[in-house]
Scaffold this active site. Structure first.
Site, PDB file in Angstrom:
ATOM      1  CB  CYS A  99      -0.987   0.143   1.232  1.00 20.23           C
ATOM      2  SG  CYS A  99      -0.103   0.120   2.509  1.00 20.23           S
ATOM      3  CE  LYS A 100      -1.930   5.853  -3.696  1.00 20.72           C
ATOM      4  NZ  LYS A 100      -2.653   7.119  -4.111  1.00 20.72           N
TER       5      LYS A 100
END
Length: 257
Positions: free
Chosen positions: A107-108
């Site tokens: 994920c970011k």
């Protein structure tokens, strides 16, 4: 292999390569805090029966994984538990997170929530300050973070999702079945009553115009337009009342301040 175009909610290893192994944690249990995955060193280690072949320990079952011909990948799959282990740092702006069911996600860096895509898990993971885990230290959970939304049970499919509005009586779209429902029953009840009232008023106005302007309408045919408008508005309001009366209602599980 992780890439920038990969969906953040999808596992790093596709289902076609994961076999029939299911996550070790059952769905919808008490959510454990996720842990950040720091790629362990993958220097060449002489394992029994081989010489100079690079290997690495699986971060789930601690079995040795042969890295021969796989050093260009970001993650490798363990042949024992079929779970992913990172061997390189994630792409710029991304981070690895391992779900309590052992599914490795990407994920970011700025993400605060991520959903596990496995059908029998579907956890909503709240990401807080992450403790980076070195290879020599045992995995430690990250600090739990107080959610800012509300867990809502979908009125269509029965799955639980996180609704970020801090007030009830709003419409919500379930991320699982993609259908719209009302969070709480007060909103559809109020709107249904309002549309029924307005619709009946318009119909009564139309009936009054029809009865009171019959003689006038024989000379001025434009009067029929006012009849049609009154009946049409009444019909539209009654249809909207039926919509709000039949809409599914989703109820919150827990409320958070």
């Amino acid at each position: 292999m992780a890439a920038d175009g990969v969906d953040e909610r999808s596992p790093l290893l596709s289902a076609s390569h994961s076999g029939n192994v299911t996550p070790t944690a059952p769905p919808y249990l008490q959510e454990s805090s996720p842990r950040a995955e720091l790629p362990p060193p993958y220097t060449a280690i002489a394992s029994p029966g081989t010489s100079g072949i690079p290997v690495i320990n699986c971060r789930v079952c601690q079995s040795l994984i042969n890295l021969d011909g796989k050093l260009h990948q970001h993650v490798v799959k363990c042949t024992v538990c079929n779970e992913a282990t990172p061997i390189k740092t994630p792409p710029t702006g991304k981070k690895y997170v391992r779900c309590p069911c052992n599914c490795l996600l990407i994920c970011k860096d700025t993400s605060r929530r991520i959903g596990c895509p496995r059908p029998n898990c579907r956890r909503i993971i709240n990401l807080g300050p992450i403790m980076l885990i070195s290879e020599e230290q045992p995995a430690q959970p990250a600090l739990p973070v107080q959610p800012e939304g509300t867990r809502v049970v979908c009125g269509h499919c029965g799955n639980t999702f996180l609704w970020m509005e801090l007030r009830f009586n709003t419409l919500a779209k379930c991320p699982h079945c993609k259908k719209i429902s009302s969070v709480g029953s007060a909103l559809p009840r109020r709107r249904c009553c309002a549309y029924v009232t307005i619709g009946m008023i318009c119909i009564f106005i139309g009936v009054g115009l029809t009865v009171g302007t019959q003689d006038f309408s024989r000379r001025f045919h434009a009067t029929y337009v006012s009849w049609a408008i009154a009946y049409l508005l009444g019909l539209i309001c009654l249809i909207r009342a039926c919509y709000w009366g039949a809409i599914r209602v989703s109820y919150p599980e827990h409320g958070f301040a």
